[in-house]
Design an enzyme around this catalytic site. Structure first.
Site, PDB file in Angstrom:
ATOM      1  N   CYS A  53       9.444  38.581  21.231  1.00 31.96           N
ATOM      2  CA  CYS A  53       9.301  37.211  21.418  1.00 31.96           C
ATOM      3  C   CYS A  53       7.738  36.980  22.116  1.00 31.96           C
ATOM      4  CB  CYS A  53      10.267  36.910  22.355  1.00 31.96           C
ATOM      5  SG  CYS A  53      10.098  35.224  22.971  1.00 31.96           S
ATOM      6  N   CYS A  56       8.521  35.857  25.970  1.00 30.19           N
ATOM      7  CA  CYS A  56       9.090  36.554  26.956  1.00 30.19           C
ATOM      8  C   CYS A  56       8.187  37.044  28.121  1.00 30.19           C
ATOM      9  CB  CYS A  56       9.850  37.588  26.437  1.00 30.19           C
ATOM     10  SG  CYS A  56      11.682  37.435  25.798  1.00 30.19           S
ATOM     11  N   HIS A 119      15.515  35.393  27.667  1.00 31.90           N
ATOM     12  CA  HIS A 119      15.454  35.109  26.556  1.00 31.90           C
ATOM     13  C   HIS A 119      16.695  34.324  25.735  1.00 31.90           C
ATOM     14  CE1 HIS A 119      13.661  35.245  22.351  1.00 31.90           C
ATOM     15  NE2 HIS A 119      14.903  35.702  21.890  1.00 31.90           N
ATOM     16  N   ASN A 159      12.603  20.984  21.497  1.00 34.23           N
ATOM     17  CA  ASN A 159      13.643  21.161  20.449  1.00 34.23           C
ATOM     18  C   ASN A 159      14.584  22.542  20.289  1.00 34.23           C
ATOM     19  OD1 ASN A 159      12.220  19.190  19.002  1.00 34.23           O
ATOM     20  ND2 ASN A 159      10.575  20.690  18.411  1.00 34.23           N
ATOM     21  N   SER A 167      10.885  26.740  16.361  1.00 29.45           N
ATOM     22  CA  SER A 167      10.334  27.904  15.988  1.00 29.45           C
ATOM     23  C   SER A 167      10.550  29.134  16.751  1.00 29.45           C
ATOM     24  CB  SER A 167       8.661  27.768  15.738  1.00 29.45           C
ATOM     25  OG  SER A 167       8.233  27.436  16.816  1.00 29.45           O
ATOM     26  N   HIS A 170      13.488  31.312  22.293  1.00 30.33           N
ATOM     27  CA  HIS A 170      13.319  31.545  23.814  1.00 30.33           C
ATOM     28  C   HIS A 170      13.244  29.973  24.214  1.00 30.33           C
ATOM     29  CE1 HIS A 170      11.736  34.072  27.230  1.00 30.33           C
ATOM     30  NE2 HIS A 170      11.748  32.761  27.912  1.00 30.33           N
ATOM     31  N   HIS A 172      12.521  26.980  25.750  1.00 27.71           N
ATOM     32  CA  HIS A 172      11.183  26.496  26.164  1.00 27.71           C
ATOM     33  C   HIS A 172      11.158  24.956  25.839  1.00 27.71           C
ATOM     34  CE1 HIS A 172      10.459  27.110  21.893  1.00 27.71           C
ATOM     35  NE2 HIS A 172       9.444  26.421  21.963  1.00 27.71           N
ATOM     36  N   GLN A 174       8.270  21.400  25.395  1.00 31.91           N
ATOM     37  CA  GLN A 174       6.675  21.101  24.935  1.00 31.91           C
ATOM     38  C   GLN A 174       6.311  20.049  25.795  1.00 31.91           C
ATOM     39  OE1 GLN A 174       5.277  22.099  20.972  1.00 31.91           O
ATOM     40  NE2 GLN A 174       7.350  22.377  20.547  1.00 31.91           N
TER      41      GLN A 174
HETATM   42  O1  LIG Z   1       5.654  23.376  17.998  1.00 33.77           O
HETATM   43  P1  LIG Z   1       6.843  24.318  17.180  1.00 33.77           P
HETATM   44  O2  LIG Z   1       8.086  24.513  18.087  1.00 33.77           O
HETATM   45  O3  LIG Z   1       6.222  25.375  16.493  1.00 33.77           O
HETATM   46  O4  LIG Z   1       7.232  23.443  16.048  1.00 33.77           O
HETATM   47  C1  LIG Z   1       8.431  22.372  16.272  1.00 33.77           C
HETATM   48  O5  LIG Z   1       8.161  21.184  17.238  1.00 33.77           O
HETATM   49  C2  LIG Z   1       7.144  20.271  16.520  1.00 33.77           C
HETATM   50  C3  LIG Z   1       7.118  19.036  17.468  1.00 33.77           C
HETATM   51  O6  LIG Z   1       8.396  18.471  17.615  1.00 33.77           O
HETATM   52  C4  LIG Z   1       7.450  20.018  15.128  1.00 33.77           C
HETATM   53  O7  LIG Z   1       5.900  19.288  14.879  1.00 33.77           O
HETATM   54  C5  LIG Z   1       7.618  21.099  14.150  1.00 33.77           C
HETATM   55  O8  LIG Z   1       7.979  20.559  12.896  1.00 33.77           O
HETATM   56  C6  LIG Z   1       8.790  21.698  14.700  1.00 33.77           C
HETATM   57  O9  LIG Z   1       9.213  22.926  14.126  1.00 33.77           O
END
Ligand SMILES: O=P(O)(O)O[C@H]1O[C@H](CO)[C@@H](O)[C@H](O)[C@H]1O
Ligand SMILES: O=P(O)(O)O[C@H]1O[C@H](CO)[C@@H](O)[C@H](O)[C@H]1O
Lengths: 420, 420
Positions: A53, A56, A119, A159, A167, A170, A172, A174
């Site tokens: 990961c 981590c 994780h 997300n 993606s 873990h 997290h 953004q």
């Molecule tokens: O940034 P990550 O986690 O790789 O990607 C994820 O979040 C993003 C922001 O919502 C999106 O644009 C991506 O489609 C999603 O897979």
């Protein structure tokens, strides 16, 4: 003639934040499903440390170069694959080019915030004490980005779960910060300004009052609490039994200058029973002194919720110590209820809407701190709602009513199923 | 100073149909993916008849009661689990209730259209002769629903593939007809009316011209075709080589009353090279005499396309025989290219936007027949784009540019990989 039944008849509800409508088809939940099934709970299979990961502690990051520190609560870093970047040439849009080929440059920064070194944790199984540093990381990131002249809006989000495009599992979130205010919060500000102009009040302050009082009204219709509430001088109007169609309680009009009921001349009489014009039932999931969690009246996703500050705070950093604790409390409780609903690690996208950082005083005054949770699951850990076809080409559509969703979430325990 | 590079620098593009912006982050396609993978192509595993499918000929329907007829091309029936229904009590909205609890009744009808008796077919592997009856079924359904006084809008769409929430893999589409115009087409009409008022022309007629001429301009920059096109009196402006930053060709301004270039005083000079203000490269995927298929300038989904009638037709039923054949032709070609892109049965939601059936003459005049394809796959048969997090809370976001997507689709064969 039967009366209109919000649990059985198609209707559309207005989302005042986005100024759009959502179609609600509550009778449709029984249709068969031969379509896609999600993988369900992968949480139990996850180790608390995964050497492959890139989030981590002590591991190599996604860009191959750097090592993560041996962090102990949260860890914030610049996204190695940012959607917006600070350093790019300027593009002066030509104001008079083809109106169908309009383009503008967007600069900004993208950060990742690890919520925990472990994780296999999620907000749903972290304690309130463990969630507090996440809130502090959000505030610190906002405060430091806010200084930058080219950052005018800071979008914090998470997300969670493969079903929501996460993606990396873990825990997290953004932060995408941009020089312009993105579409959704910009639209919310426009609509909140319109409401403020029409009603001289904050839309979301009014909405908090509406939901808390609706809640009281519904409780008042049950025999047990009716007496208590009558004593506290709340007019329950002609509401009699929870199951019979009731006229609209005067409480629902409380935010209008002069509560005006429809005259009986224009109101349709169905066997002498007045039709309900708004659904009965509470949309409150849980609350504390500082925050309210509801399935909004206009929810699109099956178990969508909104967490609203009860006070008119513009941003996370306006919270006092108690409010920060209360936010940690409400976050733990709603994410735990989500996991308990289908006994799985409940996927969602969550985001925080707060004041932009463009220095616009009017927009700061309009802003009312709130969080949106958009979770895709519909019937079980493996059957989700797809917002496709009619939803993309026509209009947002939901199956169960927001009141039914709120009832189910309100029935969930706040002790996590994996620790119970 | 480097020039702005649309293949490398973040920008946002304006969608004039929805009046909203999409963030384009073309440098982001290289980020690692540890998230969800789709199942990929399930088509080869499907039999041409499935005894448990409730859409195959002669089988029992989803409601358990009726049997499907032994149909030979298309089969239209009322959805057994409709999202809207014709027969429900009326709900007179109280105009003066709480503005945050607005609700209206929605009546309508839902139909299912089976495209073929064969369980394992899709539009992508049907012949044009086999697609013609599907177009006829769309027209017949529209024409008969249009008569009904309570049907004011007819939304024809298809969800293809498990990744797009299709609940049964048998080739089929749906028709949801409602007494009101749903959000998306209503918004398109508002924005097309605004454009018409400002420019005295149809937005989509102009868009067809823009894309076909952009195409010509790009072709003109290659040595092979430059001479031919120069002979046909097309001004290629100062465009010299395809790879060097070129000034905006005067063709891109053709729809403006007087093509006005930015004066050099306001235009930034980067080492003497003028920055591009719109991306180079064609967005045309394929076309015939009657229809154009493009990745729109403002596409949100990675390989989103729009099929536009080249003539200003209000609805499918306005097509003459040639145009119907041409629609079958373009549908086969774009769906076949989609399948060939990642060599899988390519999932998408597709929908037809045409004139509402509310009898509003202005709206009929504004309407310009077009189809939207919203496909989720991004990098391969198993890695899709999720419109989540920032997209839901902030703004629509895409990775590769529309021009890159169009180039890849334009390179695909129109012979299906399974028959090649
Ligand atoms: O940034 P990550 O986690 O790789 O990607 C994820 O979040 C993003 C922001 O919502 C999106 O644009 C991506 O489609 C999603 O897979
Ligand atoms: O009607 P179906 O195929 O059962 O269902 C599918 O299409 C509908 C219309 O786009 C959506 O509301 C559903 O979420 C989707 O699963």
């Amino acid at each position: 003639h039967a009366a209109f039944d919000f649990n059985n008849h198609s209707h559309k509800r207005f989302n005042p934040l986005t100024h759009s409508w959502v179609l609600c088809s509550p009778h449709r939940t029984q249709r068969p499903w031969q379509g896609k099934r999600e993988d369900g709970d992968e949480l139990d299979k996850r180790p608390s440390y995964d050497p492959s990961c890139y989030l981590c502690p002590r591991n190599t990051r996604a860009n191959g170069g750097m090592l993560n520190p041996d962090y102990h609560d949260t860890f914030v870093f610049q996204n190695d694959f940012p959607a917006v970047q600070q350093d790019q040439p300027s593009l002066i849009p030509s104001k008079d080019s083809n109106p169908l080929l309009q383009v503008e440059s967007v600069r900004g920064e993208c950060h990742v915030i690890c919520f925990s070194p472990e994780h296999d944790k999620t907000l749903a199984d972290m304690t309130e004490l463990e969630i507090r540093p996440v809130i502090d990381a959000w505030i610190d990131t906002y405060n430091s980005l806010k200084q930058k002249p080219h950052i005018n809006h800071i979008q914090i989000f998470e997300n969670k779960g493969a079903a929501m495009g996460c993606s990396n599992p873990h825990p997290h979130g953004q932060v995408w910060s941009t020089e312009d205010i993105p579409q959704e919060p910009a639209q919310e500000l426009v609509n909140m300004a319109r409401y403020q102009k029409q009603h001289s009040r904050c839309m979301l302050c009014d909405y908090v009052k509406t939901e808390v009082d609706t809640d009281l009204k519904v409780k008042a219709t049950t025999a047990a609490t009716a007496a208590t509430l009558a004593a506290s001088a709340i007019d329950t109007g002609s509401v009699s039994a929870p199951s019979s169609p009731s006229s609209t309680s005067s409480l629902e009009y409380m935010n209008e200058p002069e509560p005006t009921h429809l005259s009986t001349a224009t109101e349709p009489q169905l066997n002498g029973v007045k039709p309900r014009t708004t659904p009965d039932g509470s949309r409150v999931v849980c609350e504390n002194v500082s925050f309210l969690c509801v399935v909004p009246f206009w929810a699109t996703w099956p178990f969508e919720t909104m967490v609203l500050s009860k006070h008119h705070l513009a941003r996370l950093s306006d919270m006092n110590a108690t409010q920060k604790e209360d936010l940690a409390n409400i976050l733990r409780r709603i994410t735990c209820r989500y996991d308990n609903l289908f006994r799985c690690s409940f996927p969602y996208s969550m985001g925080i809407h707060q004041a932009p950082t463009n220095g616009d005083k009017d927009q700061e005054d309009l802003s009312h701190l709130h969080l949106h949770f958009y979770p895709p699951l519909l019937r079980s850990a493996t059957v989700r709602k797809f917002l496709v076809g009619f939803e993309l080409l026509g209009q947002a559509q939901r199956d169960l009513t927001p009141e039914q969703a709120a009832t189910r979430l309100a029935e969930c325990s706040e002790v996590h199923y994996r620790s119970a």
